[in-house]
Design a protein around this motif. Structure first.
Motif, PDB file in Angstrom:
ATOM      1  N   GLN A  79      47.081  43.885  35.017  1.00 16.92           N
ATOM      2  CA  GLN A  79      48.496  43.509  34.973  1.00 16.92           C
ATOM      3  C   GLN A  79      49.417  44.732  34.978  1.00 16.92           C
ATOM      4  O   GLN A  79      50.581  44.625  35.348  1.00 16.92           O
ATOM      5  CB  GLN A  79      48.777  42.642  33.743  1.00 16.92           C
ATOM      6  N   THR A  80      48.899  45.896  34.574  1.00 17.05           N
ATOM      7  CA  THR A  80      49.719  47.114  34.507  1.00 17.05           C
ATOM      8  C   THR A  80      49.539  48.024  35.725  1.00 17.05           C
ATOM      9  O   THR A  80      50.103  49.113  35.758  1.00 17.05           O
ATOM     10  CB  THR A  80      49.385  47.931  33.237  1.00 17.05           C
ATOM     11  N   ILE A  81      48.783  47.596  36.719  1.00 19.91           N
ATOM     12  CA  ILE A  81      48.498  48.460  37.868  1.00 19.91           C
ATOM     13  C   ILE A  81      49.757  49.021  38.538  1.00 19.91           C
ATOM     14  O   ILE A  81      49.764  50.186  38.914  1.00 19.91           O
ATOM     15  CB  ILE A  81      47.575  47.756  38.885  1.00 19.91           C
ATOM     16  N   PRO A  82      50.839  48.262  38.687  1.00 20.27           N
ATOM     17  CA  PRO A  82      52.025  48.875  39.314  1.00 20.27           C
ATOM     18  C   PRO A  82      52.511  50.134  38.587  1.00 20.27           C
ATOM     19  O   PRO A  82      53.073  51.031  39.207  1.00 20.27           O
ATOM     20  CB  PRO A  82      53.065  47.765  39.262  1.00 20.27           C
ATOM     21  N   ALA A  83      52.280  50.221  37.296  1.00 23.05           N
ATOM     22  CA  ALA A  83      52.723  51.384  36.521  1.00 23.05           C
ATOM     23  C   ALA A  83      51.657  52.479  36.427  1.00 23.05           C
ATOM     24  O   ALA A  83      51.939  53.572  35.943  1.00 23.05           O
ATOM     25  CB  ALA A  83      53.115  50.938  35.112  1.00 23.05           C
ATOM     26  N   VAL A 127      53.872  43.417  46.255  1.00 17.52           N
ATOM     27  CA  VAL A 127      52.901  42.596  45.536  1.00 17.52           C
ATOM     28  C   VAL A 127      51.554  43.300  45.608  1.00 17.52           C
ATOM     29  O   VAL A 127      51.147  43.759  46.677  1.00 17.52           O
ATOM     30  CB  VAL A 127      52.797  41.177  46.145  1.00 17.52           C
ATOM     31  N   TYR A 128      50.884  43.401  44.479  1.00 19.80           N
ATOM     32  CA  TYR A 128      49.589  44.091  44.396  1.00 19.80           C
ATOM     33  C   TYR A 128      48.479  43.045  44.490  1.00 19.80           C
ATOM     34  O   TYR A 128      48.418  42.130  43.677  1.00 19.80           O
ATOM     35  CB  TYR A 128      49.482  44.850  43.068  1.00 19.80           C
ATOM     36  N   TYR A 129      47.619  43.216  45.477  1.00 21.02           N
ATOM     37  CA  TYR A 129      46.507  42.304  45.712  1.00 21.02           C
ATOM     38  C   TYR A 129      45.200  43.004  45.381  1.00 21.02           C
ATOM     39  O   TYR A 129      44.767  43.895  46.110  1.00 21.02           O
ATOM     40  CB  TYR A 129      46.481  41.842  47.176  1.00 21.02           C
ATOM     41  N   VAL A 130      44.580  42.626  44.282  1.00 25.16           N
ATOM     42  CA  VAL A 130      43.295  43.199  43.891  1.00 25.16           C
ATOM     43  C   VAL A 130      42.222  42.567  44.757  1.00 25.16           C
ATOM     44  O   VAL A 130      42.108  41.347  44.832  1.00 25.16           O
ATOM     45  CB  VAL A 130      43.004  42.965  42.395  1.00 25.16           C
ATOM     46  N   SER A 131      41.440  43.425  45.414  1.00 30.98           N
ATOM     47  CA  SER A 131      40.425  42.911  46.322  1.00 30.98           C
ATOM     48  C   SER A 131      39.006  43.166  45.837  1.00 30.98           C
ATOM     49  O   SER A 131      38.080  42.496  46.277  1.00 30.98           O
ATOM     50  CB  SER A 131      40.602  43.506  47.719  1.00 30.98           C
ATOM     51  N   ASN A 132      38.844  44.126  44.931  1.00 29.68           N
ATOM     52  CA  ASN A 132      37.501  44.412  44.438  1.00 29.68           C
ATOM     53  C   ASN A 132      37.588  45.230  43.155  1.00 29.68           C
ATOM     54  O   ASN A 132      38.588  45.904  42.917  1.00 29.68           O
ATOM     55  CB  ASN A 132      36.689  45.172  45.481  1.00 29.68           C
ATOM     56  N   ILE A 133      36.530  45.157  42.387  1.00 32.49           N
ATOM     57  CA  ILE A 133      36.409  45.973  41.175  1.00 32.49           C
ATOM     58  C   ILE A 133      35.018  46.584  41.189  1.00 32.49           C
ATOM     59  O   ILE A 133      34.024  45.870  41.277  1.00 32.49           O
ATOM     60  CB  ILE A 133      36.607  45.126  39.900  1.00 32.49           C
ATOM     61  N   THR A 150      33.683  53.466  33.686  1.00 36.39           N
ATOM     62  CA  THR A 150      35.019  53.484  34.268  1.00 36.39           C
ATOM     63  C   THR A 150      35.053  52.433  35.366  1.00 36.39           C
ATOM     64  O   THR A 150      34.153  52.371  36.201  1.00 36.39           O
ATOM     65  CB  THR A 150      35.348  54.865  34.875  1.00 36.39           C
ATOM     66  N   TYR A 151      36.082  51.596  35.340  1.00 39.43           N
ATOM     67  CA  TYR A 151      36.270  50.599  36.381  1.00 39.43           C
ATOM     68  C   TYR A 151      37.276  51.121  37.390  1.00 39.43           C
ATOM     69  O   TYR A 151      38.258  51.770  37.029  1.00 39.43           O
ATOM     70  CB  TYR A 151      36.773  49.275  35.792  1.00 39.43           C
ATOM     71  N   TYR A 152      37.015  50.825  38.652  1.00 38.52           N
ATOM     72  CA  TYR A 152      37.897  51.199  39.747  1.00 38.52           C
ATOM     73  C   TYR A 152      38.425  49.898  40.342  1.00 38.52           C
ATOM     74  O   TYR A 152      37.680  49.143  40.955  1.00 38.52           O
ATOM     75  CB  TYR A 152      37.140  52.020  40.794  1.00 38.52           C
ATOM     76  N   ILE A 153      39.692  49.640  40.107  1.00 40.53           N
ATOM     77  CA  ILE A 153      40.329  48.418  40.564  1.00 40.53           C
ATOM     78  C   ILE A 153      40.928  48.728  41.939  1.00 40.53           C
ATOM     79  O   ILE A 153      41.857  49.516  42.054  1.00 40.53           O
ATOM     80  CB  ILE A 153      41.443  47.958  39.607  1.00 40.53           C
ATOM     81  N   ARG A 211      37.645  49.459  53.348  1.00 47.82           N
ATOM     82  CA  ARG A 211      37.069  48.121  53.548  1.00 47.82           C
ATOM     83  C   ARG A 211      37.544  47.133  52.473  1.00 47.82           C
ATOM     84  O   ARG A 211      37.770  45.956  52.749  1.00 47.82           O
ATOM     85  CB  ARG A 211      35.545  48.214  53.526  1.00 47.82           C
ATOM     86  N   HIS A 212      37.669  47.596  51.238  1.00 47.79           N
ATOM     87  CA  HIS A 212      38.047  46.711  50.132  1.00 47.79           C
ATOM     88  C   HIS A 212      39.503  46.852  49.716  1.00 47.79           C
ATOM     89  O   HIS A 212      39.954  46.136  48.830  1.00 47.79           O
ATOM     90  CB  HIS A 212      37.159  46.970  48.923  1.00 47.79           C
TER      91      HIS A 212
END
Length: 88
Positions: free
Chosen positions: A26-30, A66-72, A55-58, A40-41
């Motif tokens: 939810q905080t990715i824009p910041a 608009v931020y579209y999460v495509s993979n983690i 460590t997670y890579y979102i 690719r992702h």
């Protein structure tokens, strides 16, 4: 799935772990964005340090603000380094 694979033994702990990742998303824009090596992702990623070992890579795209999460991925994923630049 986290309990089934043996990462957690208590449901509430697994649920909180997932909620923490969700809250970070939810905080990715910041957050600081980094370009991926292979789009690719998605074109960008942000890092979420879940603990000392993970460590997670979102991975996401941005369209019309608009931020579209495509993979983690996480640093334990077999081929995350194909997409994520090696950290120094």
């Amino acid at each position: 799935m986290l309990i089934k694979k043996g990462y957690f033994h208590i449901f509430e702990n697994a649920e909180q772990y997932v909620n923490n990742i969700y809250n970070f998303i939810q905080t990715i824009p910041a957050q600081q964005h980094y370009p991926v090596q292979n789009s690719r992702h998605g074109k960008y990623y942000s890092r979420y340090k879940a603990n000392m070992h993970t460590t997670y890579y979102i991975v996401f795209d941005i369209m019309d603000e608009v931020y579209y999460v495509s993979n983690i991925f996480n640093n334990h994923s077999r081929d995350y380094n194909i997409y994520i630049k090696k950290e120094k």
